[in-house]
Design a protein around this motif. Structure first.
Motif, PDB file in Angstrom:
ATOM      1  N   LYS A  38       0.822  -1.213   0.000  1.00  0.00           N
ATOM      2  CA  LYS A  38       0.000   0.000   0.000  1.00  0.00           C
ATOM      3  C   LYS A  38       0.857   1.263   0.000  1.00  0.00           C
ATOM      4  O   LYS A  38       0.551   2.241  -0.682  1.00  0.00           O
ATOM      5  CB  LYS A  38      -0.925  -0.003   1.218  1.00  0.00           C
ATOM      6  CG  LYS A  38      -2.097  -0.955   1.100  1.00  0.00           C
ATOM      7  CD  LYS A  38      -3.018  -0.853   2.314  1.00  0.00           C
ATOM      8  CE  LYS A  38      -4.223  -1.756   2.156  1.00  0.00           C
ATOM      9  NZ  LYS A  38      -5.119  -1.691   3.348  1.00  0.00           N
ATOM     10  N   LEU A  39       1.939   1.256   0.782  1.00  0.00           N
ATOM     11  CA  LEU A  39       2.807   2.426   0.862  1.00  0.00           C
ATOM     12  C   LEU A  39       3.479   2.704  -0.471  1.00  0.00           C
ATOM     13  O   LEU A  39       3.576   3.859  -0.908  1.00  0.00           O
ATOM     14  CB  LEU A  39       3.869   2.215   1.947  1.00  0.00           C
ATOM     15  CG  LEU A  39       4.867   3.365   2.134  1.00  0.00           C
ATOM     16  CD1 LEU A  39       4.180   4.555   2.800  1.00  0.00           C
ATOM     17  CD2 LEU A  39       6.060   2.902   2.971  1.00  0.00           C
ATOM     18  N   THR A  40       3.941   1.662  -1.136  1.00  0.00           N
ATOM     19  CA  THR A  40       4.710   1.837  -2.368  1.00  0.00           C
ATOM     20  C   THR A  40       3.834   1.874  -3.610  1.00  0.00           C
ATOM     21  O   THR A  40       4.313   2.219  -4.700  1.00  0.00           O
ATOM     22  CB  THR A  40       5.733   0.695  -2.516  1.00  0.00           C
ATOM     23  OG1 THR A  40       5.035  -0.564  -2.555  1.00  0.00           O
ATOM     24  CG2 THR A  40       6.710   0.699  -1.355  1.00  0.00           C
ATOM     25  N   LYS A  41       2.544   1.484  -3.432  1.00  0.00           N
ATOM     26  CA  LYS A  41       1.614   1.418  -4.562  1.00  0.00           C
ATOM     27  C   LYS A  41       2.165   0.514  -5.676  1.00  0.00           C
ATOM     28  O   LYS A  41       2.062   0.821  -6.868  1.00  0.00           O
ATOM     29  CB  LYS A  41       1.287   2.816  -5.095  1.00  0.00           C
ATOM     30  CG  LYS A  41       0.549   3.687  -4.093  1.00  0.00           C
ATOM     31  CD  LYS A  41       0.247   5.066  -4.661  1.00  0.00           C
ATOM     32  CE  LYS A  41      -0.665   5.858  -3.730  1.00  0.00           C
ATOM     33  NZ  LYS A  41      -0.141   6.030  -2.371  1.00  0.00           N
ATOM     34  N   ASP A  42       2.771  -0.576  -5.263  1.00  0.00           N
ATOM     35  CA  ASP A  42       3.390  -1.507  -6.206  1.00  0.00           C
ATOM     36  C   ASP A  42       2.884  -2.908  -5.878  1.00  0.00           C
ATOM     37  O   ASP A  42       3.105  -3.411  -4.780  1.00  0.00           O
ATOM     38  CB  ASP A  42       4.919  -1.452  -6.064  1.00  0.00           C
ATOM     39  CG  ASP A  42       5.629  -2.352  -7.061  1.00  0.00           C
ATOM     40  OD1 ASP A  42       6.509  -1.843  -7.761  1.00  0.00           O
ATOM     41  OD2 ASP A  42       5.327  -3.554  -7.132  1.00  0.00           O
ATOM     42  N   ASN A  43       2.206  -3.532  -6.817  1.00  0.00           N
ATOM     43  CA  ASN A  43       1.707  -4.884  -6.578  1.00  0.00           C
ATOM     44  C   ASN A  43       2.796  -5.889  -6.917  1.00  0.00           C
ATOM     45  O   ASN A  43       2.847  -6.461  -8.005  1.00  0.00           O
ATOM     46  CB  ASN A  43       0.453  -5.165  -7.386  1.00  0.00           C
ATOM     47  CG  ASN A  43      -0.208  -6.471  -6.929  1.00  0.00           C
ATOM     48  OD1 ASN A  43       0.347  -7.200  -6.103  1.00  0.00           O
ATOM     49  ND2 ASN A  43      -1.380  -6.749  -7.466  1.00  0.00           N
ATOM     50  N   THR A  44       3.687  -6.068  -5.971  1.00  0.00           N
ATOM     51  CA  THR A  44       4.829  -6.954  -6.190  1.00  0.00           C
ATOM     52  C   THR A  44       4.406  -8.394  -6.429  1.00  0.00           C
ATOM     53  O   THR A  44       5.140  -9.179  -7.019  1.00  0.00           O
ATOM     54  CB  THR A  44       5.783  -6.868  -4.989  1.00  0.00           C
ATOM     55  OG1 THR A  44       7.002  -7.529  -5.298  1.00  0.00           O
ATOM     56  CG2 THR A  44       5.181  -7.499  -3.738  1.00  0.00           C
TER      57      THR A  44
END
Length: 368
Positions: A38-44
């Motif tokens: 959520k913090l990075t807005k990256d769906n790893t």
């Protein structure tokens, strides 16, 4: 090879799952993967779905090495070697360089690896002692007395575990000058990045050609669960370490490397989140010390570990044992660092845990 038990790890291995209020850890409130995404807005997870679970990059991916090299002014990405946490980095450096009969100087108290691994390898270890009366700083004149023509290495924790003391750039430059006179390496475990911007901090790899910076994502970056660390050195040392690394570690693993890259590529967001935790919690902790009898502290410079002095009827070991049994509050007794009468208190726990744990601890101290 004989080695003493690892005091702090033995304590935590036995007791950390018993705690209701865990104030023993020195990590800044650990991320959940959900929070990090959520913090990075990256769906790893999308990338993980496509990733083969092979060994991955042996020394760390090019992205990882590039991002870590940005933390230094004078370390090339090729000279970054990924390790199993900072413990793996320290072990690698010591295993590669220290031989029986070598002379090693270690700050004390400190992270136990930095003096007991050299002793287990047959080195003669001298302690460079921190002085509580001097805000847990060591005396540079004592280092001059301890140094010998055959000194192989000086080992330092900066910031220090357990006290949180930061040795600033000017002081470390004096250490470098002393080490350079005899050609000694300087190994510095730098897992605690200071959030106090008034402190002029510099990694040893940027200050000294024979400096060895070890670090990880476990403390400042709140990701101990992925077990990713590194060594940062000159090219010659990196090449030496590669050979020994092959005997201690193949790779960190595909997932761990990917998560590490996500943290490092979003370093500003991660550090902003953690700076707020440190600053807010440190104020809570300072206010608590000021109003609580039988406890005092040389406060850390915006790093996530602190070392409180306790005035108790029993030893600090017995007090911490009873405290955990009776209340569920977990500290690390000073005996784990060979400094009785104290305890490591991790004030960067989740804020509500900190508040409740400190309130329970204050009440217990008043009844002691």
């Amino acid at each position: 090879m004989d080695i003493d038990g690892f005091g702090v790890e033995e304590w935590l291995n036995v007791h950390e799952r018993e705690a209701t209020y865990d104030l023993a850890q020195s990590t800044i409130t650990s991320f959940s993967m959900n929070e990090l995404v959520k913090l990075t807005k990256d769906n790893t997870y999308d990338a993980l779905d496509q990733q083969k679970m092979n060994y991955g990059w042996i020394e760390g991916s090019p992205t990882f090495k590039k991002e870590v090299s940005k933390l230094y002014d004078h370390v090339d990405a090729d000279n970054i070697l990924q390790t199993n946490g900072a413990t793996g980095a320290n072990l690698l450096a010591l295993y590669a360089l220290i031989k029986p009969g070598d002379h090693v100087i270690s700050v004390y108290p400190s992270y136990q690896q930095l003096y007991d691994i050299p002793r287990s390898l047959g080195a003669d270890v001298s302690f460079w002692k921190l002085q509580e009366s001097e805000n847990w700083y060591p005396d540079i004149e004592e280092l001059k007395r301890l140094i010998r023509p055959d000194t192989k290495m000086i080992c330092i924790n900066n910031a220090n575990n357990p006290t949180g003391t930061i040795l600033n750039r000017d002081f470390m430059e004096q250490v470098v000058a002393i080490a350079r006179e005899v050609g000694a390496y300087v190994l510095v475990d730098e897992v605690y990045l200071p959030f106090d911007e008034s402190v002029d901090f510099a990694p040893i790899a940027d200050l000294y050609e024979k400096g060895i910076s070890t670090n990880s994502l476990s403390k400042t970056y709140s990701m101990p669960g992925i077990r990713v660390g590194w060594t940062a050195t000159n090219a010659e040392l990196a090449e030496t370490f590669r050979k020994y690394r092959d005997y201690t570690m193949i790779c960190a693993g595909v997932f761990s490397d990917q998560a590490a890259c996500l943290v490092l590529q979003n370093r500003d967001k991660v550090l902003a989140r953690n700076r707020e935790i440190v600053q807010n919690n440190l104020k809570i902790f300072k206010d608590w010390v000021a109003k609580t009898p039988n406890v005092s502290c040389v406060f850390p410079n915006g790093v996530s570990t602190s070392f409180v002095k306790l005035e108790t009827k029993t030893s600090s070991l017995e007090f911490c044992q009873n405290l955990l049994r009776d209340t569920g509050v977990l500290l690390v007794p000073g005996e784990a660092f060979d400094v009785p009468g104290h305890a490591r208190l991790g004030y960067c726990a989740p804020t509500e845990t900190l508040k409740k744990g400190l309130a329970v601890l204050a009440d217990y101290l008043n009844k002691d």
